[in-house]
Design an enzyme around this catalytic site. Structure first.
Site, PDB file in Angstrom:
ATOM      1  N   ASP A   1      -3.973  49.799  50.592  1.00  0.00           N
ATOM      2  CA  ASP A   1      -3.674  48.356  50.514  1.00  0.00           C
ATOM      3  C   ASP A   1      -2.808  47.947  51.878  1.00  0.00           C
ATOM      4  OD1 ASP A   1      -4.929  47.981  48.195  1.00  0.00           O
ATOM      5  OD2 ASP A   1      -3.203  48.636  46.771  1.00  0.00           O
TER       6      ASP A   1
ATOM      7  N   GLN B   1      -9.088  53.030  40.289  1.00  0.00           N
ATOM      8  CA  GLN B   1      -9.505  51.852  39.118  1.00  0.00           C
ATOM      9  C   GLN B   1     -10.449  52.283  38.312  1.00  0.00           C
ATOM     10  OE1 GLN B   1      -9.973  48.103  40.958  1.00  0.00           O
ATOM     11  NE2 GLN B   1      -7.821  47.987  41.471  1.00  0.00           N
TER      12      GLN B   1
HETATM   13  C1  S3P Z   1      -5.431  50.453  42.424  1.00  0.00           C
HETATM   14  C2  S3P Z   1      -6.302  50.966  43.077  1.00  0.00           C
HETATM   15  C3  S3P Z   1      -6.702  50.697  44.587  1.00  0.00           C
HETATM   16  C4  S3P Z   1      -5.711  49.573  45.049  1.00  0.00           C
HETATM   17  C5  S3P Z   1      -5.336  48.339  44.171  1.00  0.00           C
HETATM   18  C6  S3P Z   1      -4.708  49.144  42.848  1.00  0.00           C
HETATM   19  C7  S3P Z   1      -4.904  50.926  41.116  1.00  0.00           C
HETATM   20  O1  S3P Z   1      -7.754  49.951  44.196  1.00  0.00           O
HETATM   21  O2  S3P Z   1      -6.682  48.834  46.174  1.00  0.00           O
HETATM   22  O3  S3P Z   1      -4.524  47.553  44.830  1.00  0.00           O
HETATM   23  O4  S3P Z   1      -3.872  50.350  40.239  1.00  0.00           O
HETATM   24  O5  S3P Z   1      -5.492  51.589  40.451  1.00  0.00           O
HETATM   25  P1  S3P Z   1      -9.099  50.976  44.070  1.00  0.00           P
HETATM   26  O6  S3P Z   1      -9.309  51.674  42.890  1.00  0.00           O
HETATM   27  O7  S3P Z   1     -10.500  49.795  44.275  1.00  0.00           O
HETATM   28  O8  S3P Z   1      -9.451  51.618  45.206  1.00  0.00           O
END
Ligand code: S3P
Length: 472
Positions: free
Chosen positions: A344, A193
């Site tokens: 996840d 993210q």
């Molecule tokens: C996601 C990244 C992950 C994941 C989330 C979706 C994404 O989070 O846990 O469900 O779509 O980039 P983080 O970037 O906080 O690790």
């Protein structure tokens, strides 16, 4: 910039029959006889968010098929409409996005409410950070406790002016930079993210922005940047860190995106089939991006019978049909470096570990404490309530498997966390006594089809009277 003007327009609020938090639903999961058959999971949530965002930033038409129908993605879609994108919905899982081009989004007249979605809010903060507009962001009770400093700090370095509630929490306002500056940013936490927020901000920033990842995280944004025509380069340095660089002031062109089935949703069906004796289930069209399949690797190490067939590529992502048969599992130590590829899936792994032979140790996953809930604490409390021995650590947990059915007979609160809710429903399918999940409506944020699909495969999940004493 595509020269479109921003005029005042009315964006109707979508009708949400199952808005999380509105209908208070407790679901009871009963011991299942066997699960059998073939299912198709809905579109990947991560890819769905990105497909809509890239469509909105492109010139021309983007057709997205197989989109997630969860509330999280619907929130991103509504936010993009507020930012001026025109989005048509010919089918429940198809969207046609008429983009405004990089730099062409409009100042929204309403607050952008991303509900439960960390991906939605963080990626859109990145988009807004390099647009000449201001946007207010908010979210539900869960999202409003999650850390936003991880995106605020790099986006401020790129020139965005961001004011947040004390502790860098939502609600917050992002005033996009008028003259954004490119940065090189080493990710302090492995987070797709954060990486994506910076890469999206980079699109409307002159020069080359780069992100350095000490541990690789899911690369859907990178794949989509290439697919939509951005100049992106990727490489590895002598320390094994990934470098991703994007040339700014990009011109993106609308494309077709076929979204693969969500491996993180498939994980619940896979886990249920492994847990319930006699089961054999095939899940079609599951995304098998190597940065998402750590759960399958872990299950195989635990002795699971999982077979991938019909392996193919769609829209720059690999997919396969996954067949899984029940079989006794043994506890293992999950390698901490694998965490980003299955981040996840820890809640459902913990639920599955409860019925395995021996101890399953999950360490190096402190990030689980800042997901939709504190998942280490939620799984520890819920498993203990179901009669399972769990050791809780700052950075993980260890589950002592019972080598067979867990007692169950407990009520667990979903804590506004879809994955916690589904994990305990799966646990109930192989428990001696039913497991009740309170506030299970939160499942609709990612996988509203879950109950229907798992019921067709043979599970028994039913509405339960609202309990008075759910474990918090
Ligand atoms: C996601 C990244 C992950 C994941 C989330 C979706 C994404 O989070 O846990 O469900 O779509 O980039 P983080 O970037 O906080 O690790």
């Amino acid at each position: 910039m595509n020269g479109l003007t921003c005029q005042k327009f009315f964006v109707p609020e979508p009708v949400r029959l199952q808005r999380p938090g509105n209908s208070l639903t407790a679901l009871a999961s009963y011991r299942a006889r066997t699960l059998a058959g073939t299912a198709r999971v809905p579109g990947d949530k991560s890819i769905s968010h990105r497909a809509l965002i890239f469509g909105a930033l492109s010139v021309g038409e983007t057709v997205v098929t197989g989109l997630s129908r969860g509330d999280d993605v619907a929130r991103t879609e509504t936010a993009l409409r507020h930012l001026g994108a025109e989005i048509q919905a010919p089918e429940s899982d198809t969207r046609v996005v008429f983009g405004r081009g990089v730099g062409g989004l409009c100042e929204p007249a309403s607050i952008l409410d991303l509900g439960n979605s960390g991906t939605g809010v963080r990626l859109l903060m990145g988009v807004v950070a390099s647009h000449r507009l201001a946007a207010y962001f908010t979210g539900d009770a869960s999202l409003s406790t999650r850390p936003m400093d991880r995106v605020i700090l790099p986006l401020r370095r790129m020139g965005a002016d961001i004011s947040a509630r004390d502790g860098n929490l939502l609600p917050l306002i992002v005033a996009g930079a008028h003259s954004p500056v490119p940065i090189e940013y080493v990710l302090p936490v492995p987070s797709a993210q954060v990486k994506s927020a910076i890469l999206l901000a980079a699109l409307n920033t002159p020069g080359r922005t780069s992100v350095v990842e000490p541990v690789p995280s899911r690369d859907h944004t990178e794949r989509m940047l290439a697919h939509f025509g951005a100049a992106i380069t990727e490489g590895e340095d002598s320390d094994g860190r990934r470098h991703i660089a994007v040339e700014g002031e990009a011109e993106l062109t609308g494309r077709a995106v076929a979204v693969p089935g969500d491996p993180s949703s498939a994980a619940f069906l896979v886990a249920a089939a492994l847990a319930v004796p006699g089961s054999r289930v095939t899940i079609e069209n599951v995304g098998t991006n190597p940065l998402r399949t750590g759960f399958f690797d872990t299950l195989r190490e635990m002795g699971a019978d999982i077979e991938l067939s019909n392996v193919r590529a769609i829209g720059g992502e690999s997919v396969a049909d996954v067949t899984v048969r029940h079989g006794g599992l043994v506890g293992i130590e999950v390698p901490p470096e694998r965490a980003p590829t299955m981040i996840d899936e820890y809640p459902v792994l913990a639920a599955l570990a409860a019925g395995a032979e021996g101890r399953t140790v999950m360490r190096g996953v402190r990030e689980l404490r800042v997901k939709e809930s504190d998942r280490i604490s939620a799984m520890t409390a819920g498993l203990r309530a179901c009669g399972v021995t769990v050791d809780e650590f700052g950075d993980g947990l260890a589950v002592t498997g019972l080598g067979g059915p867990v007692p169950g007979a407990a009520t667990v609160d979903a804590r506004l966390d879809h994955r916690v809710a589904m994990s305990f429903l799966v646990l109930g399918m192989a428990a001696r006594e039913p497991v009740v999940v309170d506030h299970a409506e939160t499942i609709a944020t990612s996988f509203p089809e879950f109950i229907d699909l798992i019921t067709v495969l043979g599970a028994e999940v039913a509405r339960a009277p609202r309990p008075r004493n759910a474990s918090k």
